[in-house]
Design a protein around this motif. Structure first.
Motif, PDB file in Angstrom:
ATOM      1  N   GLU A 163     -24.577  16.746 -29.500  1.00  0.00           N
ATOM      2  CA  GLU A 163     -24.165  16.342 -28.285  1.00  0.00           C
ATOM      3  C   GLU A 163     -22.793  15.832 -28.332  1.00  0.00           C
ATOM      4  O   GLU A 163     -22.059  16.075 -27.315  1.00  0.00           O
ATOM      5  CB  GLU A 163     -25.111  14.926 -27.995  1.00  0.00           C
ATOM      6  CG  GLU A 163     -24.730  14.547 -26.389  1.00  0.00           C
ATOM      7  CD  GLU A 163     -23.544  13.389 -26.596  1.00  0.00           C
ATOM      8  OE1 GLU A 163     -23.138  12.897 -25.278  1.00  0.00           O
ATOM      9  OE2 GLU A 163     -23.066  13.057 -27.451  1.00  0.00           O
ATOM     10  N   VAL A 172     -29.496  18.713 -22.723  1.00  0.00           N
ATOM     11  CA  VAL A 172     -28.572  18.720 -24.337  1.00  0.00           C
ATOM     12  C   VAL A 172     -30.120  18.802 -25.287  1.00  0.00           C
ATOM     13  O   VAL A 172     -29.837  19.429 -26.202  1.00  0.00           O
ATOM     14  CB  VAL A 172     -27.993  17.405 -24.201  1.00  0.00           C
ATOM     15  CG1 VAL A 172     -27.558  17.003 -25.890  1.00  0.00           C
ATOM     16  CG2 VAL A 172     -26.740  17.394 -23.504  1.00  0.00           C
ATOM     17  N   LYS A 173     -30.977  17.945 -25.188  1.00  0.00           N
ATOM     18  CA  LYS A 173     -31.970  17.861 -26.270  1.00  0.00           C
ATOM     19  C   LYS A 173     -32.866  19.354 -26.278  1.00  0.00           C
ATOM     20  O   LYS A 173     -33.131  19.797 -27.410  1.00  0.00           O
ATOM     21  CB  LYS A 173     -33.054  16.728 -25.767  1.00  0.00           C
ATOM     22  CG  LYS A 173     -32.553  15.332 -26.191  1.00  0.00           C
ATOM     23  CD  LYS A 173     -33.432  14.394 -25.567  1.00  0.00           C
ATOM     24  CE  LYS A 173     -33.279  12.934 -25.725  1.00  0.00           C
ATOM     25  NZ  LYS A 173     -32.748  12.625 -26.850  1.00  0.00           N
ATOM     26  N   PHE A 216     -24.468   9.047 -28.351  1.00  0.00           N
ATOM     27  CA  PHE A 216     -25.697   9.577 -27.662  1.00  0.00           C
ATOM     28  C   PHE A 216     -26.630   8.646 -27.950  1.00  0.00           C
ATOM     29  O   PHE A 216     -26.869   7.951 -28.804  1.00  0.00           O
ATOM     30  CB  PHE A 216     -26.134  10.919 -28.440  1.00  0.00           C
ATOM     31  CG  PHE A 216     -27.065  11.762 -27.465  1.00  0.00           C
ATOM     32  CD1 PHE A 216     -26.838  12.142 -26.146  1.00  0.00           C
ATOM     33  CD2 PHE A 216     -28.243  12.383 -28.182  1.00  0.00           C
ATOM     34  CE1 PHE A 216     -27.726  12.859 -25.539  1.00  0.00           C
ATOM     35  CE2 PHE A 216     -28.916  13.297 -27.401  1.00  0.00           C
ATOM     36  CZ  PHE A 216     -28.668  13.523 -26.295  1.00  0.00           C
ATOM     37  N   ARG A 275     -20.410  17.659 -25.568  1.00  0.00           N
ATOM     38  CA  ARG A 275     -20.144  16.984 -24.081  1.00  0.00           C
ATOM     39  C   ARG A 275     -18.825  16.392 -24.374  1.00  0.00           C
ATOM     40  O   ARG A 275     -17.966  15.812 -23.553  1.00  0.00           O
ATOM     41  CB  ARG A 275     -21.158  16.073 -23.958  1.00  0.00           C
ATOM     42  CG  ARG A 275     -22.392  16.740 -23.319  1.00  0.00           C
ATOM     43  CD  ARG A 275     -23.177  15.944 -22.407  1.00  0.00           C
ATOM     44  NE  ARG A 275     -23.828  14.572 -23.176  1.00  0.00           N
ATOM     45  CZ  ARG A 275     -24.708  13.724 -22.496  1.00  0.00           C
ATOM     46  NH1 ARG A 275     -25.439  14.166 -21.445  1.00  0.00           N
ATOM     47  NH2 ARG A 275     -25.121  12.786 -23.236  1.00  0.00           N
ATOM     48  N   ASP A 318     -28.909  14.440 -20.496  1.00  0.00           N
ATOM     49  CA  ASP A 318     -29.434  14.081 -21.837  1.00  0.00           C
ATOM     50  C   ASP A 318     -30.730  14.931 -22.137  1.00  0.00           C
ATOM     51  O   ASP A 318     -30.610  15.722 -23.259  1.00  0.00           O
ATOM     52  CB  ASP A 318     -29.896  12.725 -21.885  1.00  0.00           C
ATOM     53  CG  ASP A 318     -28.798  11.830 -21.878  1.00  0.00           C
ATOM     54  OD1 ASP A 318     -27.565  12.177 -21.724  1.00  0.00           O
ATOM     55  OD2 ASP A 318     -29.054  10.571 -21.567  1.00  0.00           O
ATOM     56  N   TYR A 329     -30.311  21.665 -27.907  1.00  0.00           N
ATOM     57  CA  TYR A 329     -30.240  21.521 -29.553  1.00  0.00           C
ATOM     58  C   TYR A 329     -31.619  21.840 -30.235  1.00  0.00           C
ATOM     59  O   TYR A 329     -31.538  22.677 -31.142  1.00  0.00           O
ATOM     60  CB  TYR A 329     -30.281  19.909 -29.594  1.00  0.00           C
ATOM     61  CG  TYR A 329     -30.309  19.603 -31.275  1.00  0.00           C
ATOM     62  CD1 TYR A 329     -29.037  19.689 -31.994  1.00  0.00           C
ATOM     63  CD2 TYR A 329     -31.531  19.109 -31.775  1.00  0.00           C
ATOM     64  CE1 TYR A 329     -29.249  19.460 -33.189  1.00  0.00           C
ATOM     65  CE2 TYR A 329     -31.562  18.537 -32.914  1.00  0.00           C
ATOM     66  CZ  TYR A 329     -30.455  18.911 -33.869  1.00  0.00           C
ATOM     67  OH  TYR A 329     -30.359  18.419 -35.340  1.00  0.00           O
TER      68      TYR A 329
END
Length: 441
Positions: A96, A127-128, A24, A100, A124, A131
């Protein structure tokens, strides 16, 4: 597919070597602003994380749901931020890789019951946001669900990479997904977040999705996720965008269909919470997916049937239900279904109990979903409305209707109101009947 073949395939899926994982992008200071957390929550809802990571009656995201496979039950894990029982020690990069690439923090492989093949397409930035939300907004739960224990050799997680090599993944999108145009946003929702293909796409001999038959329909834990391509005969090509949006928002469209089983869960926990713009984007994308035909579907599922003429109970011969040791289909219907769906099958005037004609379940070429609905019932809440139909497979762990009686009523309903008598047998019902107490679908 025979169980012996499925077991062999699961063995193949557990027979390779570890692949190098992708890294990542370098971590930066985490953004936990209200906007990012709100975005993460919305994305988690769109991805329907709660459906698999919450056991019946359990705490949200604490895991414990049993997901049946030919080699045993995969038990979902605790994904709350508890450091000892959940993912509290996961870094953003760890998260991540899990999301993924199907890799746990310790480097071992997840089973593909976790749809990382689809989640690989998440951007991306999303994903952040996911999280940040899981780590800062989800309540930690100090509970560890039972450990997944599959039969040998599928219990060898280290070799799941063999399956990953042939399964393929959704290419990751780039940029800000919130700014995508309608069709690109719809594709992103369908292929990545909502992972529609996980259920609706048939699988090949290696149990990976047949991309040439995307959304063409597939069996799913006793149910059948129908063809939802643009075919006007086999799929939903005759639906309007507004109708599909209504279905995704409420789980019900009079004269078309209603959601139960896994789709009922998806509507309740995910699609009913999407914005109108996202629902229209998702619907628009699905309605242009290339058409795939199905020999089991002879005409649009919702076009079958008509109301039956109600009998005049003042004439003719009547049979006392108490005089029957095992009821035939019509008597099962009269005793258990007619009070809500009507003697003529028209349902209630407010459509709470749907019509049994012009209904994609009774008009289907396969009886699976009607059998499962009779067995398990319907229990969903969407758009502020709780919809409930009791299951007739069990009541307080006591069987209510026999396998034969369920077979009879399914044959009667489909012959009388739908696509025709499917000749369901008691053995077919017995195979689909859950072995223990039923969970809500």
């Amino acid at each position: 597919m025979p169980d012996i073949v499925r077991k062999a395939l699961w063995s193949i899926m557990a027979a390779g070597t570890t692949l190098a994982s992708l890294s990542f992008p370098a971590a930066r200071a985490q953004d936990t602003s209200a906007a990012v957390l709100a975005r993460g929550e919305y994305l988690a809802t769109a991805a329907d994380c709660v459906a698999c990571h919450t056991a019946p009656g359990g705490k949200p995201f604490a895991g414990g749901l049993k997901i049946a496979t030919p080699m045993g039950d995969v038990i979902s894990t605790n994904i709350t931020p508890d450091p000892d029982h959940g993912i509290g020690k996961y870094t953003e990069e760890d998260f991540e890789k899990s999301l993924r690439h199907g890799l746990r923090r310790d480097g071992s492989h997840l089973y593909p019951a976790m749809p990382y093949v689809s989640y690989s397409g998440i951007t991306d930035e999303d994903v952040k946001a996911l999280y940040a939300w899981f780590m800062h907004s989800v309540k930690p739960v100090a509970e560890s669900p039972p450990t997944t224990s599959l039969n040998f050799p599928a219990n060898l997680r280290i070799a799941m990479s063999a399956w990953n090599m042939v399964a393929g993944t959704v290419p990751p999108e780039s940029g800000d997904s919130a700014t995508f145009d309608k069709m690109r946003r719809g594709k992103y929702l369908a292929t990545a977040l909502e992972h529609c293909g996980t259920c609706h796409t048939p699988r090949n001999m290696m149990m990976s999705e047949e991309q040439d038959n995307y959304l063409a329909g597939a069996p799913l834990a006793g149910w059948y996720a129908p063809n939802i391509t643009s075919s006007k005969t086999s799929g939903i090509g005759g639906w309007s965008e507004d109708s599909l949006v209504q279905y995704l928002h409420t789980g019900h469209v009079a004269g078309l269909s209603q959601a139960a089983g896994p789709m009922g869960e998806a509507v309740e926990h995910s699609t009913s919470h999407l914005t109108d713009a996202d629902l229209h984007a998702l619907a628009a994308y699905i309605l242009q997916v290339p058409a795939k035909e199905d020999s089991a579907e002879q005409k649009p599922r919702q076009n079958f049937g008509h109301p039956v003429e109600e009998a005049d109970i003042r004439s003719g011969n009547l049979t006392r239900i108490d005089d029957l040791t095992e009821m035939d289909g019509q008597h099962v219907y009269d005793a258990n279904c007619a009070a809500c769906h009507g003697m003529n099958g028209a349902g209630t005037t407010d459509h709470y109990a749907p019509s049994l004609f012009h209904n994609s379940v009774t008009g289907a070429g396969r009886p699976d979903n009607l059998i499962m609905t009779v067995l398990q019932g319907v229990d969903r809440t969407a758009d502020g409305l709780h919809t409930h139909m009791p299951g007739f497979g069990a009541s307080s762990d006591v069987q209510r209707l026999s396998d034969t009686e369920i077979a009879h009523v399914v044959n009667y309903v489909m012959k009388t109101f739908g696509s025709g008598d499917p000749a369901v047998t008691a053995a077919q019902v017995a195979k689909l009947r859950p072995a223990g107490p039923q969970n809500t679908p």
